[in-house]
Design a protein around this motif. Structure first.
Motif, PDB file in Angstrom:
ATOM      1  N   ARG A   1       5.201 -67.315 -60.036  1.00 38.60           N
ATOM      2  CA  ARG A   1       5.623 -67.640 -58.671  1.00 38.60           C
ATOM      3  C   ARG A   1       5.774 -69.149 -58.461  1.00 38.60           C
ATOM      4  O   ARG A   1       6.634 -69.590 -57.696  1.00 38.60           O
ATOM      5  N   SER A   2       4.920 -69.920 -59.120  1.00 38.80           N
ATOM      6  CA  SER A   2       4.924 -71.356 -58.855  1.00 38.80           C
ATOM      7  C   SER A   2       6.263 -72.002 -59.213  1.00 38.80           C
ATOM      8  O   SER A   2       6.640 -73.019 -58.638  1.00 38.80           O
ATOM      9  N   VAL A   3       6.962 -71.413 -60.160  1.00 36.89           N
ATOM     10  CA  VAL A   3       8.282 -71.934 -60.542  1.00 36.89           C
ATOM     11  C   VAL A   3       9.270 -71.814 -59.369  1.00 36.89           C
ATOM     12  O   VAL A   3      10.262 -72.533 -59.305  1.00 36.89           O
ATOM     13  N   PHE A   4       8.952 -70.918 -58.452  1.00 37.10           N
ATOM     14  CA  PHE A   4       9.892 -70.647 -57.360  1.00 37.10           C
ATOM     15  C   PHE A   4       9.401 -71.149 -56.003  1.00 37.10           C
ATOM     16  O   PHE A   4       9.954 -70.782 -54.961  1.00 37.10           O
ATOM     17  N   PHE A   5       8.396 -72.001 -56.026  1.00 38.15           N
ATOM     18  CA  PHE A   5       7.838 -72.524 -54.778  1.00 38.15           C
ATOM     19  C   PHE A   5       8.891 -73.231 -53.930  1.00 38.15           C
ATOM     20  O   PHE A   5       8.808 -73.239 -52.712  1.00 38.15           O
ATOM     21  N   TRP A   6       9.857 -73.856 -54.600  1.00 34.06           N
ATOM     22  CA  TRP A   6      10.894 -74.591 -53.858  1.00 34.06           C
ATOM     23  C   TRP A   6      11.724 -73.674 -52.974  1.00 34.06           C
ATOM     24  O   TRP A   6      12.430 -74.149 -52.078  1.00 34.06           O
ATOM     25  N   LEU A   7      11.620 -72.348 -53.213  1.00 35.17           N
ATOM     26  CA  LEU A   7      12.372 -71.410 -52.379  1.00 35.17           C
ATOM     27  C   LEU A   7      11.604 -71.019 -51.120  1.00 35.17           C
ATOM     28  O   LEU A   7      12.142 -70.320 -50.261  1.00 35.17           O
ATOM     29  N   MET A   8      10.352 -71.467 -51.025  1.00 36.39           N
ATOM     30  CA  MET A   8       9.525 -71.054 -49.889  1.00 36.39           C
ATOM     31  C   MET A   8       9.534 -72.076 -48.757  1.00 36.39           C
ATOM     32  O   MET A   8       9.514 -73.277 -49.013  1.00 36.39           O
ATOM     33  N   PRO A   9       9.518 -71.599 -47.522  1.00 34.15           N
ATOM     34  CA  PRO A   9       9.355 -72.508 -46.384  1.00 34.15           C
ATOM     35  C   PRO A   9       8.009 -73.226 -46.520  1.00 34.15           C
ATOM     36  O   PRO A   9       7.028 -72.588 -46.889  1.00 34.15           O
TER      37      PRO A   9
ATOM     38  N   ASP B   1       4.806 -71.530 -45.162  1.00 33.69           N
ATOM     39  CA  ASP B   1       4.402 -70.364 -45.947  1.00 33.69           C
ATOM     40  C   ASP B   1       3.759 -70.805 -47.253  1.00 33.69           C
ATOM     41  O   ASP B   1       2.777 -70.223 -47.694  1.00 33.69           O
TER      42      ASP B   1
ATOM     43  N   LEU C   1       6.774 -81.622 -52.631  1.00 27.18           N
ATOM     44  CA  LEU C   1       7.757 -80.624 -53.061  1.00 27.18           C
ATOM     45  C   LEU C   1       8.763 -80.399 -51.943  1.00 27.18           C
ATOM     46  O   LEU C   1       8.426 -79.877 -50.887  1.00 27.18           O
ATOM     47  N   THR C   2       9.956 -80.848 -52.187  1.00 32.67           N
ATOM     48  CA  THR C   2      11.021 -80.607 -51.227  1.00 32.67           C
ATOM     49  C   THR C   2      11.402 -79.149 -51.319  1.00 32.67           C
ATOM     50  O   THR C   2      11.807 -78.685 -52.372  1.00 32.67           O
TER      51      THR C   2
ATOM     52  N   ASP D   1      13.553 -75.714 -49.949  1.00 35.08           N
ATOM     53  CA  ASP D   1      14.977 -75.498 -49.736  1.00 35.08           C
ATOM     54  C   ASP D   1      15.121 -74.243 -48.890  1.00 35.08           C
ATOM     55  O   ASP D   1      15.127 -73.141 -49.392  1.00 35.08           O
ATOM     56  N   GLU D   2      15.158 -74.477 -47.575  1.00 41.80           N
ATOM     57  CA  GLU D   2      15.123 -73.319 -46.687  1.00 41.80           C
ATOM     58  C   GLU D   2      16.489 -72.737 -46.342  1.00 41.80           C
ATOM     59  O   GLU D   2      16.590 -71.630 -45.846  1.00 41.80           O
TER      60      GLU D   2
ATOM     61  N   GLY E   1      19.029 -72.245 -48.476  1.00 40.20           N
ATOM     62  CA  GLY E   1      19.706 -71.594 -49.586  1.00 40.20           C
ATOM     63  C   GLY E   1      20.914 -72.329 -50.123  1.00 40.20           C
ATOM     64  O   GLY E   1      21.860 -71.704 -50.607  1.00 40.20           O
TER      65      GLY E   1
END
Lengths: 180, 180
Positions: free
Chosen positions: B96-104, B107, B173-174, B176-177, B179
């Motif tokens: 999951r941590s690889v995809f943290f940038w996809l999270m608001p 959250d 961590l910037t 990216d809300e 998409g």
DNA sequence: CAAGGACATGTACCTTAGGACATGTCCGAG
DNA sequence: CTCGGACATGTCCTAAGGTACATGTCCTTG
């Protein structure tokens, strides 16, 4: 369902082929989340069926480029924010440690040294990724920032196990060689 | 084959029933090596077929006591000393941590706090086992010494992940809300 | 003694993982 | 131009993991 969402997540960074994804998975996540190519190709087929990704087929057997759809992107985000983390681990090394008392002392010492070396090497591998990121080798976009965080986890996790294997060598443990 | 050898190893400590073994596995190894009772009963049947363990059946459906045979003991020892450790891990949290940038961001912060709390608790659980062992609650026989070492691994591993989740909250961590 | 809960064992079925094997493309070296 | 190796995609089969369901015992408490 982790492989499924892992693939979606990687595709959120940009289009890629099944081969690319297999490589990325193995390279970055090989030690913490194994994924063989047969599973990946199969899962990509299902994701396409479900409309979460789209394919640019070149031919029957040529390279294919997969692209995430808005539905797919929404699905990764839902997974990340609305589903619980599965904390189940599977660490054979720790399972074995419960049975160390069954090992001859010399074998145990050798075993722990080999384990420590393995984990040190794994930690160094992630240190290399972190250093490359800190040098700015990959630029500064969000995905590489996340990779820095993932690499940090890899470092800390493997270093902790390396330290443990070192420590365990000094821990007193009466072994039991005659099966009493 | 880890479940198979794990069961043999536990039986090397003394006779037990399938139910006992399921409990031991869940209690001590639940977080690092899951094993459900259907698998355990099935594997015990196979081990008995292979002559690595023996059964004292009471009745058709009553409690059964399994006892390890000399062949079984030899087999665990062979596994421990002569086979390579499978270092494959499966850690959804790191995936999951690889995809943290996809999270608001909000959250993500909440997520990391929950993760840190979970790992701290897991580390404390193993600290409890270690403390009980150090107090001498279980005596001093080899199996409990091994459990001390296993507990230490549990402590260090989970504490490392707890520290990581704390650290990750402060890492820039910037996200990216939209998409893009 | 009846009911409920912990103890105890198992079957059936579905999903996931993983190894072995098959096939074909594309490109560079000789 | 052909041969080998990296690239690329897939099928097939077996093993392992995991959930749901089924069944029965034993002991305690009301």
């Amino acid at each position: 369902m982790s492989l499924r969402h892992g693939l979606l997540g990687l595709l959120a960074e940009g289009p890629a082929s099944g081969y690319d994804l297999a490589g990325r998975f193995q390279e970055l996540l090989g030690t913490v989340w194994p994924a063989q190519h047969p599973k990946i190709y199969a899962e990509l087929g299902k994701l396409a069926d479900d409309g979460l990704i789209e394919v640019d087929s070149v031919g029957a057997r040529g390279r294919k480029a997969y692209r995430i759809t808005p539905e797919g992107l929404a699905e990764v985000r839902r997974w990340l924010t609305a589903t619980d983390v599965d904390h189940t681990m599977r660490l054979q090394a720790l399972l074995r440690s419960v049975f160390f008392w069954l090992m001859p002392p010399d074998d145990l010492r050798r075993h722990l040294q080999a384990e420590a070396a393995y984990y040190r090497q794994a930690a160094d591998f992630y240190r290399g990724i972190a250093a490359a990121k800190d040098r700015g080798d990959y630029g500064d976009s969000p995905p590489t920032q996340a990779i820095r965080i993932a690499a940090e986890a890899g470092i800390r996790l493997h270093q902790a196990l390396a330290d443990w294997a070192e420590w365990a060598q000094t821990a007193p443990l009466t072994t039991d060689e005659d099966g009493s």
